[in-house]
Design a protein around this motif. Structure first.
Motif, PDB file in Angstrom:
ATOM      1  N   ILE A 249     -22.077  28.907 -39.158  1.00 13.44           N
ATOM      2  CA  ILE A 249     -21.193  28.159 -38.274  1.00 13.44           C
ATOM      3  C   ILE A 249     -21.016  26.744 -38.825  1.00 13.44           C
ATOM      4  CG2 ILE A 249     -20.807  27.298 -35.920  1.00 13.44           C
ATOM      5  CD1 ILE A 249     -21.181  30.045 -35.376  1.00 13.44           C
ATOM      6  N   CYS A 250     -19.771  26.293 -38.868  1.00 11.54           N
ATOM      7  CA  CYS A 250     -19.484  24.918 -39.278  1.00 11.54           C
ATOM      8  C   CYS A 250     -18.924  24.171 -38.069  1.00 11.54           C
ATOM      9  CB  CYS A 250     -18.450  24.904 -40.394  1.00 11.54           C
ATOM     10  SG  CYS A 250     -18.948  25.885 -41.825  1.00 11.54           S
ATOM     11  N   GLY A 251     -19.288  22.908 -37.945  1.00 13.76           N
ATOM     12  CA  GLY A 251     -18.792  22.099 -36.836  1.00 13.76           C
ATOM     13  C   GLY A 251     -19.908  21.242 -36.279  1.00 13.76           C
ATOM     14  N   ASP A 252     -19.600  20.502 -35.196  1.00  9.13           N
ATOM     15  CA  ASP A 252     -20.671  19.733 -34.543  1.00  9.13           C
ATOM     16  C   ASP A 252     -21.333  20.574 -33.440  1.00  9.13           C
ATOM     17  OD1 ASP A 252     -19.082  19.560 -32.227  1.00  9.13           O
ATOM     18  OD2 ASP A 252     -18.307  17.585 -32.740  1.00  9.13           O
ATOM     19  N   LEU A 253     -20.843  21.780 -33.226  1.00  6.37           N
ATOM     20  CA  LEU A 253     -21.371  22.773 -32.276  1.00  6.37           C
ATOM     21  C   LEU A 253     -21.234  22.338 -30.814  1.00  6.37           C
ATOM     22  CD1 LEU A 253     -24.656  23.749 -34.237  1.00  6.37           C
ATOM     23  CD2 LEU A 253     -22.350  24.619 -34.586  1.00  6.37           C
TER      24      LEU A 253
ATOM     25  N   ASN B  55     -19.920  12.753 -39.685  1.00  5.99           N
ATOM     26  CA  ASN B  55     -21.237  13.194 -40.162  1.00  5.99           C
ATOM     27  C   ASN B  55     -21.914  14.199 -39.231  1.00  5.99           C
ATOM     28  OD1 ASN B  55     -21.032  11.652 -42.411  1.00  5.99           O
ATOM     29  ND2 ASN B  55     -22.222   9.932 -41.589  1.00  5.99           N
ATOM     30  N   LEU B  56     -21.372  14.342 -38.013  1.00  4.94           N
ATOM     31  CA  LEU B  56     -21.973  15.318 -37.090  1.00  4.94           C
ATOM     32  C   LEU B  56     -21.555  16.748 -37.433  1.00  4.94           C
ATOM     33  CD1 LEU B  56     -21.417  13.349 -33.766  1.00  4.94           C
ATOM     34  CD2 LEU B  56     -23.547  13.592 -35.054  1.00  4.94           C
ATOM     35  N   ILE B  57     -20.496  16.861 -38.210  1.00 10.06           N
ATOM     36  CA  ILE B  57     -20.024  18.201 -38.603  1.00 10.06           C
ATOM     37  C   ILE B  57     -20.866  18.697 -39.769  1.00 10.06           C
ATOM     38  CG2 ILE B  57     -18.056  19.475 -39.584  1.00 10.06           C
ATOM     39  CD1 ILE B  57     -16.257  17.649 -37.859  1.00 10.06           C
ATOM     40  N   ARG B  58     -21.401  19.905 -39.619  1.00  7.94           N
ATOM     41  CA  ARG B  58     -22.334  20.443 -40.609  1.00  7.94           C
ATOM     42  C   ARG B  58     -22.188  21.951 -40.700  1.00  7.94           C
ATOM     43  NH1 ARG B  58     -24.340  19.263 -35.650  1.00  7.94           N
ATOM     44  NH2 ARG B  58     -25.890  20.635 -34.729  1.00  7.94           N
TER      45      ARG B  58
ATOM     46  N   VAL C 227     -10.801  18.075 -38.145  1.00  8.47           N
ATOM     47  CA  VAL C 227     -10.444  19.483 -38.383  1.00  8.47           C
ATOM     48  C   VAL C 227     -10.549  19.775 -39.882  1.00  8.47           C
ATOM     49  CG1 VAL C 227      -8.570  21.167 -38.287  1.00  8.47           C
ATOM     50  CG2 VAL C 227      -9.015  19.713 -36.315  1.00  8.47           C
ATOM     51  N   GLN C 228     -10.095  18.817 -40.707  1.00  6.64           N
ATOM     52  CA  GLN C 228     -10.155  19.065 -42.152  1.00  6.64           C
ATOM     53  C   GLN C 228     -11.568  18.947 -42.704  1.00  6.64           C
ATOM     54  OE1 GLN C 228      -7.106  17.596 -44.750  1.00  6.64           O
ATOM     55  NE2 GLN C 228      -5.579  17.619 -43.139  1.00  6.64           N
ATOM     56  N   ILE C 229     -12.392  18.091 -42.105  1.00  4.01           N
ATOM     57  CA  ILE C 229     -13.800  18.034 -42.529  1.00  4.01           C
ATOM     58  C   ILE C 229     -14.429  19.404 -42.285  1.00  4.01           C
ATOM     59  CG2 ILE C 229     -16.095  17.071 -42.023  1.00  4.01           C
ATOM     60  CD1 ILE C 229     -14.632  14.420 -41.292  1.00  4.01           C
ATOM     61  N   CYS C 230     -14.154  19.955 -41.089  1.00  2.22           N
ATOM     62  CA  CYS C 230     -14.719  21.252 -40.734  1.00  2.22           C
ATOM     63  C   CYS C 230     -14.171  22.349 -41.651  1.00  2.22           C
ATOM     64  CB  CYS C 230     -14.406  21.545 -39.264  1.00  2.22           C
ATOM     65  SG  CYS C 230     -15.291  22.976 -38.638  1.00  2.22           S
ATOM     66  N   ALA C 231     -12.866  22.294 -41.919  1.00  4.26           N
ATOM     67  CA  ALA C 231     -12.254  23.268 -42.834  1.00  4.26           C
ATOM     68  C   ALA C 231     -12.911  23.171 -44.214  1.00  4.26           C
ATOM     69  CB  ALA C 231     -10.747  23.027 -42.936  1.00  4.26           C
ATOM     70  N   GLY C 232     -13.199  21.950 -44.654  1.00  2.21           N
ATOM     71  CA  GLY C 232     -13.863  21.740 -45.940  1.00  2.21           C
ATOM     72  C   GLY C 232     -15.254  22.357 -45.966  1.00  2.21           C
ATOM     73  N   HIS C 233     -15.982  22.212 -44.842  1.00  2.67           N
ATOM     74  CA  HIS C 233     -17.305  22.850 -44.747  1.00  2.67           C
ATOM     75  C   HIS C 233     -17.179  24.361 -44.876  1.00  2.67           C
ATOM     76  CE1 HIS C 233     -20.676  20.117 -43.670  1.00  2.67           C
ATOM     77  NE2 HIS C 233     -19.684  19.260 -43.488  1.00  2.67           N
ATOM     78  N   GLN C 234     -16.193  24.922 -44.157  1.00  3.87           N
ATOM     79  CA  GLN C 234     -16.035  26.386 -44.214  1.00  3.87           C
ATOM     80  C   GLN C 234     -15.659  26.837 -45.628  1.00  3.87           C
ATOM     81  OE1 GLN C 234     -13.485  26.628 -40.466  1.00  3.87           O
ATOM     82  NE2 GLN C 234     -14.534  28.595 -40.378  1.00  3.87           N
TER      83      GLN C 234
END
Lengths: 267, 64
Positions: free
Chosen positions: A227-231, A214-217, A246-253
Motif C-alpha cells: 500500500i502506498c499513501g499516508d493511509l 513525507n507522510l506518503i510511504r 497524488v503524483q508523489i503517491c503515484a511515484g511510490h506505486q
C-alpha cells in the motif's frame, strides 16, 4: 575493438568516447555510455554500449529504440521489457503511473477504465483539453504511443467487478490498484489476492490534501499486497485531491512496481 | 491475538464480524489477512477469532 553503437555491433579503432563521436557523428552530439550521459571524455573498452544522438533530428525507428534504451541501465531494461503490468483505474494515480511505466520501458501495459476525460480531471490527471470527452483508455494509449512507441498497450473500457477480475488480470505480474472509491479498492484487492495467488498488488490509500509529502510511504502489508499513501487522508468535502500528493503517491506505486519487476520484494 | 502487529485482548469466542464492528471497521472498505492468508469477505460471518491468530487489517480511504 567491438562496440555497440546505437544498438548495432560495430568494429571501430577508438580508445575514447570522444574518438567514437568524431568518427560517427558531430561535435554537438550527445554521448550515452552504458546508460549514463557523459560530458567529459572517457576510455571505452570492448563491448561497451554507446549511443551517439544528434539533437533535434528524428531518428529511424530501430535507431530510436536503441537510443531510448541507452538511458536505461542495461540489465534492468531487459527485465522491464518482459514485464506485464495491469493498471486498474486511470485517474490521478493510474494515468501518471502508466506514463512513468511507459517511460522506463515496461513491455506490456493493460489499461482498464470505463470513464471518459472530463474538465474536473485536469487538476491532477495526465490528460489535456484535447482529450475531453475521449475514453481515458484511448487518451492514455495515444500519449504512451507518443512517449514510447515500443510498448504493447492493451486497453479495456469496462467497469471492474468481482466477476471479471480473474478474466481481466490473470497472466499479469502486477496489478496496480488506482481506483478512487474505497469500496472499489477493497473489492479489487480482496478478489485479486484470493483468485490470483501468484499476482502482486500495489494499491494506494491516503493522498488527499496538502499535508507533508513525507507522510506518503510504501508499506508491505500482506504477502502479496503493498500500500502506498499516508493511509489516513481520504478525499472528502473540504479536502480535495491535488496534483502534488497524488503524483508523489503515484511515484511510490510506480517505483514499487519497478522493484517488483526486478524481483525485489522489500519496500 | 495480534492485529497489525499489536497485542489485542479477546473476549471468549469472539466473532470476527463483532470484533470489526466494535473497532469501527467498515466491512466494505477493508481487506484482512489472517495468519498469512487473505480472508474472503464471504467468510467474515463465520470466522471465530482465537488468541493465536495474527490479523492484518487494511483500511482503504478514498482518492485516486
Amino acid at each position: 575493438m567491438e562496440l555497440i553503437i546505437n544498438g548495432k555491433k560495430t568494429e571501430l579503432n577508438c580508445n575514447t568516447a570522444f574518438e567514437v563521436r568524431e568518427q560517427i557523428g558531430n561535435l554537438q552530439d550527445i554521448i550515452i555510455l552504458n546508460g549514463f550521459q557523459i560530458e567529459e571524455n572517457c576510455k571505452v573498452k570492448e563491448k561497451d554500449s554507446l549511443a551517439i544522438i544528434r539533437k533535434g533530428v528524428l531518428p529511424k525507428r530501430d535507431e530510436l529504440e536503441s537510443m531510448m534504451m541507452a538511458r536505461h541501465t542495461p540489465n534492468v531494461h531487459k527485465k522491464l521489457k518482459k514485464g506485464k503490468v495491469a493498471i486498474a483505474g486511470l485517474g490521478g494515480l493510474g494515468s501518471n503511473i502508466a506514463v512513468m511505466l511507459a517511460r522506463i520501458g515496461v513491455g506490456q501495459l493493460l489499461l482498464v477504465d470505463f470513464d471518459v476525460v472530463e474538465p474536473s480531471n485536469l487538476n491532477r490527471q495526465n490528460y489535456y483539453i484535447s482529450h475531453l470527452g475521449m475514453p481515458k483508455t484511448e487518451a492514455l494509449k495515444k500519449q504512451i504511443t507518443e512517449i514510447n512507441p515500443f510498448i504493447q498497450v492493451v486497453v479495456r473500457k469496462i467497469k471492474v467487478t468481482e466477476e471479471n477480475v480473474k478474466e481481466l488480470f490473470s497472466g499479469y505480474d502486477v496489478i496496480c490498484e488506482a481506483f478512487d472509491k474505497p469500496e472499489m479498492k477493497s473489492m479489487l484487492v480482496n478478489t485479486a489476492l484470493a483468485e490470483l495467488p501468484d499476482i502482486k498488488v500495489v494499491s494506494a490509500s491516503g493522498m488527499a490534501g496538502y499535508d507533508s509529502g513525507n507522510l506518503i510511504r510504501t508499506v508491505k502489508v500482506m504477502k502479496n499486497l503493498y500500500i502506498c499513501g499516508d493511509l489516513e487522508n481520504g478525499a472528502e468535502v473540504g479536502r480535495g485531491l491535488m496534483a502534488p500528493r497524488v503524483q508523489i503517491c503515484a511515484g511510490h506505486q510506480a517505483n514499487m512496481i519497478l522493484r517488483l519487476l526486478l524481483k525485489i520484494e522489500e519496500v | 491475538m495480534r492485529v497489525n502487529g499489536k497485542e489485542v485482548a479477546l473476549s471468549k469466542n469472539q466473532k470476527l464480524v463483532d470484533f470489526l464492528e466494535i473497532n469501527q471497521y467498515d466491512i466494505r472498505k477493508i481487506a484482512i489477512e489472517c495468519n498469512g492468508e487473505i480472508l474472503p469477505k464471504s467468510t467474515y460471518q463465520e470466522v471465530i477469532l482465537n488468541n493465536e491468530d495474527r490479523l492484518e487489517i487494511v483500511r482503504f480511504v478514498g482518492g485516486g
